[in-house]
Design a protein around this motif. Structure first.
Motif, PDB file in Angstrom:
ATOM      1  N   LYS A 200      -5.764   5.188  -4.945  1.00 41.17           N
ATOM      2  CA  LYS A 200      -6.910   4.282  -4.769  1.00 41.17           C
ATOM      3  C   LYS A 200      -6.445   2.866  -4.460  1.00 41.17           C
ATOM      4  CE  LYS A 200     -10.325   6.804  -7.382  1.00 41.17           C
ATOM      5  NZ  LYS A 200     -11.703   6.699  -6.967  1.00 41.17           N
ATOM      6  N   ARG A 201      -5.466   2.393  -5.211  1.00 39.69           N
ATOM      7  CA  ARG A 201      -4.917   1.049  -4.974  1.00 39.69           C
ATOM      8  C   ARG A 201      -4.247   1.002  -3.604  1.00 39.69           C
ATOM      9  NH1 ARG A 201      -5.599  -3.883  -4.811  1.00 39.69           N
ATOM     10  NH2 ARG A 201      -3.891  -5.221  -5.377  1.00 39.69           N
TER      11      ARG A 201
ATOM     12  N   GLY B  52       0.814  -1.216   0.000  1.00 35.16           N
ATOM     13  CA  GLY B  52       0.000   0.000   0.000  1.00 35.16           C
ATOM     14  C   GLY B  52       0.843   1.259   0.000  1.00 35.16           C
TER      15      GLY B  52
ATOM     16  N   GLU C 275      -4.996   2.756  -0.962  1.00 32.69           N
ATOM     17  CA  GLU C 275      -6.027   2.726   0.078  1.00 32.69           C
ATOM     18  C   GLU C 275      -6.607   1.328   0.242  1.00 32.69           C
ATOM     19  OE1 GLU C 275     -10.312   4.687   1.280  1.00 32.69           O
ATOM     20  OE2 GLU C 275      -9.220   5.523  -0.411  1.00 32.69           O
ATOM     21  N   GLU C 276      -6.877   0.647  -0.870  1.00 30.00           N
ATOM     22  CA  GLU C 276      -7.408  -0.722  -0.806  1.00 30.00           C
ATOM     23  C   GLU C 276      -6.478  -1.633  -0.008  1.00 30.00           C
ATOM     24  OE1 GLU C 276      -7.732  -2.055  -4.823  1.00 30.00           O
ATOM     25  OE2 GLU C 276      -9.268  -0.594  -5.351  1.00 30.00           O
ATOM     26  N   LEU C 277      -5.191  -1.535  -0.303  1.00 28.75           N
ATOM     27  CA  LEU C 277      -4.222  -2.412   0.349  1.00 28.75           C
ATOM     28  C   LEU C 277      -3.995  -2.034   1.806  1.00 28.75           C
ATOM     29  CD1 LEU C 277      -1.958  -2.645  -2.739  1.00 28.75           C
ATOM     30  CD2 LEU C 277      -3.007  -4.608  -1.600  1.00 28.75           C
TER      31      LEU C 277
ATOM     32  N   ARG D 135      -6.177  -0.630   3.761  1.00 35.57           N
ATOM     33  CA  ARG D 135      -7.370  -1.098   4.491  1.00 35.57           C
ATOM     34  C   ARG D 135      -7.325  -2.611   4.688  1.00 35.57           C
ATOM     35  NH1 ARG D 135     -11.280   2.647   5.340  1.00 35.57           N
ATOM     36  NH2 ARG D 135     -11.202   4.537   4.075  1.00 35.57           N
ATOM     37  N   ALA D 136      -6.867  -3.345   3.677  1.00 38.96           N
ATOM     38  CA  ALA D 136      -6.743  -4.799   3.800  1.00 38.96           C
ATOM     39  C   ALA D 136      -5.735  -5.157   4.892  1.00 38.96           C
ATOM     40  CB  ALA D 136      -6.316  -5.403   2.463  1.00 38.96           C
TER      41      ALA D 136
ATOM     42  N   ASN E 143      -2.272   4.296   8.296  1.00 39.71           N
ATOM     43  CA  ASN E 143      -3.668   4.389   7.895  1.00 39.71           C
ATOM     44  C   ASN E 143      -4.419   5.511   8.605  1.00 39.71           C
ATOM     45  OD1 ASN E 143      -4.542   2.008   6.077  1.00 39.71           O
ATOM     46  ND2 ASN E 143      -3.121   1.111   7.509  1.00 39.71           N
TER      47      ASN E 143
END
Length: 75
Positions: free
Chosen positions: A49-50, A39, A52-54, A56-57, A72
Protein backbone atom coordinates in the motif's frame (compact mmCIF):
# COMPACT_ATOMS: atom_id res chain seq x y z
CA UNK A 1 21.46 9.47 1.26
CA UNK A 2 19.84 8.08 -1.88
CA UNK A 3 22.93 6.30 -3.24
CA UNK A 4 23.66 4.73 0.13
CA UNK A 5 20.04 3.62 0.40
CA UNK A 6 20.17 1.88 -2.97
CA UNK A 7 23.36 0.05 -1.97
CA UNK A 8 21.81 -1.00 1.35
CA UNK A 9 18.72 -2.25 -0.48
CA UNK A 10 20.90 -4.30 -2.82
CA UNK A 11 22.54 -5.85 0.25
CA UNK A 12 19.15 -6.78 1.67
CA UNK A 13 19.25 -4.19 4.45
CA UNK A 14 15.74 -3.00 3.69
CA UNK A 15 14.98 -1.08 6.89
CA UNK A 16 18.20 0.93 6.71
CA UNK A 17 17.58 1.59 3.01
CA UNK A 18 14.09 2.87 3.79
CA UNK A 19 15.43 5.22 6.45
CA UNK A 20 17.92 6.77 4.03
CA UNK A 21 15.39 7.05 1.22
CA UNK A 22 12.95 8.77 3.58
CA UNK A 23 15.69 11.28 4.44
CA UNK A 24 16.30 11.85 0.72
CA UNK A 25 12.56 12.38 0.22
CA UNK A 26 12.49 14.96 3.03
CA UNK A 27 15.29 16.85 1.30
CA UNK A 28 13.71 16.62 -2.18
CA UNK A 29 10.01 15.80 -1.74
CA UNK A 30 9.11 16.28 -5.42
CA UNK A 31 11.96 14.26 -6.91
CA UNK A 32 10.27 11.56 -8.97
CA UNK A 33 13.35 9.32 -8.92
CA UNK A 34 13.48 9.33 -5.12
CA UNK A 35 9.74 8.70 -4.87
CA UNK A 36 10.08 5.82 -7.33
CA UNK A 37 13.05 4.27 -5.52
CA UNK A 38 11.26 4.61 -2.21
CA UNK A 39 8.16 2.96 -3.67
CA UNK A 40 10.19 0.05 -5.00
CA UNK A 41 11.95 -0.29 -1.64
CA UNK A 42 8.60 -0.44 0.18
CA UNK A 43 7.40 -3.04 -2.30
CA UNK A 44 10.48 -5.16 -1.54
CA UNK A 45 9.80 -4.63 2.17
CA UNK A 46 6.34 -6.20 1.71
CA UNK A 47 4.47 -2.91 2.21
CA UNK A 48 2.45 -2.75 -1.03
CA UNK A 49 0.00 0.00 0.00
CA UNK A 50 2.79 2.42 0.90
CA UNK A 51 4.66 1.39 -2.24
CA UNK A 52 1.63 2.15 -4.40
CA UNK A 53 1.20 5.61 -2.84
CA UNK A 54 4.81 6.51 -3.57
CA UNK A 55 4.86 5.03 -7.08
CA UNK A 56 1.74 6.99 -7.94
CA UNK A 57 3.31 10.14 -6.49
CA UNK A 58 6.40 9.55 -8.64
CA UNK A 59 4.21 9.36 -11.74
CA UNK A 60 2.38 12.54 -10.78
CA UNK A 61 5.72 14.33 -10.58
CA UNK A 62 6.96 13.05 -13.96
CA UNK A 63 4.63 10.94 -16.08
CA UNK A 64 6.99 10.98 -19.07
CA UNK A 65 9.83 9.05 -17.41
CA UNK A 66 9.81 5.57 -18.96
CA UNK A 67 11.55 3.97 -15.95
CA UNK A 68 8.84 5.29 -13.65
CA UNK A 69 6.12 4.10 -15.98
CA UNK A 70 7.61 0.61 -16.21
CA UNK A 71 7.62 0.31 -12.41
CA UNK A 72 4.01 1.44 -12.36
CA UNK A 73 2.63 -0.75 -15.13
CA UNK A 74 0.61 -2.84 -12.71
CA UNK A 75 -1.33 0.17 -11.45
Amino acid sequence: AEDLALELDQLGQREEALKHLEIARELRPHDSRILNNLGVAYLRAQQPKRAEELLRAALREDDRDTALRSNNLGM
